[in-house]
Design a protein around this motif. Structure first.
Motif, PDB file in Angstrom:
ATOM      1  N   CYS A 132       0.962  -1.321  -0.061  1.00  0.00           N
ATOM      2  CA  CYS A 132       0.046  -0.045  -0.059  1.00  0.00           C
ATOM      3  C   CYS A 132       0.889   1.323   0.021  1.00  0.00           C
ATOM      4  CB  CYS A 132      -0.915  -0.018   1.330  1.00  0.00           C
ATOM      5  SG  CYS A 132      -2.398  -1.092   1.183  1.00  0.00           S
TER       6      CYS A 132
ATOM      7  N   GLU B 292      -3.723   6.011  -4.562  1.00  0.00           N
ATOM      8  CA  GLU B 292      -4.640   4.859  -3.800  1.00  0.00           C
ATOM      9  C   GLU B 292      -5.301   5.699  -2.618  1.00  0.00           C
ATOM     10  OE1 GLU B 292      -4.272   0.407  -3.809  1.00  0.00           O
ATOM     11  OE2 GLU B 292      -3.095   1.314  -2.325  1.00  0.00           O
TER      12      GLU B 292
ATOM     13  N   GLU C  65      -7.905   4.004   0.672  1.00  0.00           N
ATOM     14  CA  GLU C  65      -8.359   2.859   1.264  1.00  0.00           C
ATOM     15  C   GLU C  65      -9.214   3.106   2.540  1.00  0.00           C
ATOM     16  OE1 GLU C  65      -7.409  -0.102   0.528  1.00  0.00           O
ATOM     17  OE2 GLU C  65      -5.492   0.065  -0.913  1.00  0.00           O
TER      18      GLU C  65
ATOM     19  N   THR D 159     -13.287   6.352   3.303  1.00  0.00           N
ATOM     20  CA  THR D 159     -12.073   6.191   2.521  1.00  0.00           C
ATOM     21  C   THR D 159     -11.156   7.525   2.649  1.00  0.00           C
ATOM     22  OG1 THR D 159     -13.338   4.889   0.932  1.00  0.00           O
ATOM     23  CG2 THR D 159     -11.183   5.854   0.195  1.00  0.00           C
TER      24      THR D 159
ATOM     25  N   THR E 243      -4.048   7.240   0.821  1.00  0.00           N
ATOM     26  CA  THR E 243      -2.902   6.425   1.458  1.00  0.00           C
ATOM     27  C   THR E 243      -1.598   7.767   1.921  1.00  0.00           C
ATOM     28  OG1 THR E 243      -3.673   4.513   0.676  1.00  0.00           O
ATOM     29  CG2 THR E 243      -1.257   4.658   1.357  1.00  0.00           C
TER      30      THR E 243
ATOM     31  N   SER F 265     -10.886  -2.231   3.114  1.00  0.00           N
ATOM     32  CA  SER F 265     -10.094  -2.828   2.154  1.00  0.00           C
ATOM     33  C   SER F 265      -9.078  -3.446   2.570  1.00  0.00           C
ATOM     34  CB  SER F 265      -9.946  -1.591   1.106  1.00  0.00           C
ATOM     35  OG  SER F 265      -9.094  -0.454   1.685  1.00  0.00           O
ATOM     36  N   LEU F 266      -8.476  -3.064   3.797  1.00  0.00           N
ATOM     37  CA  LEU F 266      -7.569  -3.681   4.384  1.00  0.00           C
ATOM     38  C   LEU F 266      -7.716  -5.219   4.757  1.00  0.00           C
ATOM     39  CD1 LEU F 266      -4.675  -3.396   5.506  1.00  0.00           C
ATOM     40  CD2 LEU F 266      -5.864  -2.801   7.790  1.00  0.00           C
TER      41      LEU F 266
END
Length: 597
Positions: free
Chosen positions: A468, A486, A488, A521, A524, A568-569
């Motif tokens: 990530c 991104e 996450e 969300t 990152t 999503s993790l």
């Protein structure tokens, strides 16, 4: 590579007239491996159809998936470069993604979805989904040959596809990015490099140029002898094998010429993924100017960064919340608001390396640095400034008046857009790349400790951090193109008592784009200088890196007991020992820079 270019002469439409034998060999290579991949998808489909309560059937399905992935890696460089939309069928992330700005949903499909389902606690409960994914793969793979109909490519395009495949090996495959449960990344890297080798050998012979066969063969040998995913020494592989190979592969491309680099933000002329200018700043959505003008604008921006007349009460500046001595953060959970008593909603991240982003703010609502700066100035909770009044104040300052006229146009004077551009130009200079890690990876042997090196290997492997926080920036820029940032869903709680976690109410990017997949969300963040910029996460809720590592080790929000349907993790524990977690923290300390002057 020349093989592929040459032998796909008729099929690929290469610009160099191929020798018949080479053309036949390359054509045969693609046809043979596409056929083998198709057969592997059928084997996977069969193994999934035979899943039952017998544990051996599950093991066989996992092995069939691994073999299918390995077969695909033989043609991945072609698929991902020339047929990106088709490639997504096979190896799309196992989460719904949104293609902005068109807001098109990309449903998860392919290998990664199958892997996630096979490694669930009760995979038989997902049998119908598994069968549907296997059918999708097999039916699509059966038609792969059709992609080659009237296909055209230049030598430069094909060489670029191979160079990008090497970047994927370095930045994705060895981290387990697309096969975290199978842990087949090392074997897949070996397959990718063998494909590169096969494509290059006849190409080099025909062109009669020096070839990076030595580094390439050495890299292949190293991967062949070190197949254990968790124990693989990524530092040695990158430093002693992959980086030299990258340089030699670029030299080969330059010797054949021209070097094409249109699909990536990489500066391939460096021939080194960790070079200071390996990723080009001018690829990011921010105004750029000739070097002399940019330098003077940055100097003006530095002065404006500390200028309190940019705030509504003449008492705050950008440096109020992004203090240079605090590594351009402020050390607070969330920054003090304009009134000096309350607090803003989110943690103030460091501005170091902030220019290497395609969007700004935790929720990505600003499209570039200039937009972010103007939003902060106008925000009632932050600087609470009227843009018009700010410009009037600057117009009364002789220094600012002269500098703006000199940099832009005589008679133009200050404007809010030029103010934001100047500060943005200054922020672009805040990328030192002089940490102990940077020095070590460039060849200085004693700048990192053995614990830090072990921590890097864990970070890039077993701990899955590098899947990530991507190299070389350790932020959310996704390799190998580095064209997208991104986001996450981690499930970060509102407190750091993980035995009694409180759900965070911040909706993140959802407040900017109100679609369900963006609920909670966040962008990152980069990890460079992370040891100096706590507390952590978007809400500053986690006080130190030990707690951060504990959070990830437990599986994020779901792992500590919060019920998040869209996390999503991975919710699975990482099973890192305390010693391993501390080694990763030691590595992250090696990412600390000497501050810019």
């Amino acid at each position: 590579m020349g093989l592929l270019l040459i032998c796909l002469g008729t099929i690929l439409g290469l610009r160099t007239a191929p020798e018949p034998q080479a053309a036949v060999r390359i054509s045969a290579y693609f046809k043979e491996n596409a056929l083998a991949f198709s057969a592997s998808t059928l084997a996977l489909k069969k193994s999934i159809s035979q899943l039952d309560e017998n544990k051996n059937s599950l093991l066989q399905a996992k092995e069939a998936l691994k073999n299918c992935r390995l077969q695909y890696k033989k043609i991945e460089f072609l698929m991902d470069y020339f047929f990106q939309s088709s490639a997504l069928i096979y190896n799309r992330p196992a989460k719904t993604e949104v293609e902005e700005p068109y807001m098109e949903y990309q449903e998860p499909s392919g290998f990664q979805v199958i892997e996630a389902l096979l490694f669930e606690d009760h995979p038989l409960q997902h049998l119908q989904d598994l069968k549907a994914q296997a059918e999708l793969l097999s039916s699509s793979a059966a038609d792969l040959a059709a992609l080659m109909y009237q296909f055209e490519a230049s030598d430069a395009q094909l060489l670029e596809s191979l160079r990008l495949e090497l970047i994927k090996v370095m930045a994705l495959s060895i981290t387990g990015y697309d096969a975290p449960e199978l842990k087949s990344g090392i074997a897949e890297s070996l397959t990718s490099l063998k494909a590169i080798q096969f494509m290059l050998e006849p190409y080099v012979k025909e062109k009669k140029v020096a070839m990076p066969l030595l580094s390439l063969q050495q890299s292949i040998d190293y991967l062949s002898l070190n197949q254990n995913f968790d124990e693989f020494n990524r530092m040695v592989f990158l430093k002693d094998y992959a980086l030299p190979l990258q340089g030699e592969l670029y030299a080969l491309s330059a010797a054949i010429g021209p070097v094409l680099s249109v699909k990536t933000a990489l500066n391939e002329q460096t021939g080194n993924l960790f070079a200071k200018n390996a990723i080009l700043l001018d690829h990011f959505p921010q105004e750029t100017y000739p070097a002399e003008k940019e330098a003077r604008l940055a100097g003006l921006g530095k002065k404006l960064f500390f200028e309190k007349s940019l705030s509504g009460n003449l008492s705050r500046s950008c440096a109020s919340c992004h203090q240079p001595e605090q590594y351009f953060s402020d050390g607070l959970k969330t920054s003090l608001a304009f009134d000096g008593k309350s607090h803003v909603k989110r943690n103030a991240p460091t501005l170091l390396y902030s220019a290497y982003q395609y969007v700004q703010f935790w929720d990505g609502r600003a499209g570039n640095l200039s937009s972010q700066i103007k939003m902060v100035m106008a925000n009632p909770l932050e600087m609470n400034a009227d843009h018009r009044l700010v410009v009037e104040r600057l117009e009364k300052n002789k220094y600012y008046q002269q500098e703006f006229e000199h940099i832009f146009q005589k008679g133009s004077g200050p404007s809010i857009d030029h103010v934001a551009q100047a500060i943005a130009a200054y922020l672009k200079t805040l990328s030192p790349f002089n940490s102990a890690f940077d020095q070590y990876i460039s060849g200085k042997k004693n700048t990192m400790t053995s614990k830090q090196v072990r921590g890097f290997n864990l970070f890039m492997g077993k701990a899955q951090c590098g899947s990530c926080h991507f190299i070389p920036l350790f932020n959310g820029l996704i390799p190998p193109y580095y064209k997208r940032t991104e986001f996450e869903v981690l499930g970060v709680p509102a407190n750091d008592n993980f035995n009694r976690p409180l759900a965070d109410t911040d909706k993140g990017r959802y407040d900017f784009f109100p679609i369900s997949y963006y609920q909670g969300t966040f962008k990152t963040p980069g990890l460079r200088n992370v040891a100096m910029t706590g507390p952590y996460m978007h809400n500053g809720a986690i006080v130190n890196l030990q707690k951060v590592m504990d959070f990830y080790n437990r599986g994020g929000g779901n792992g500590i007991g919060l019920q998040l349907g869209n996390q999503s993790l991975s919710s699975k524990p990482l099973h890192l020992t305390k010693k391993e977690r501390n080694e990763i923290i030691d590595f992250m300390k090696s990412l600390t820079d000497g501050l810019p002057e």
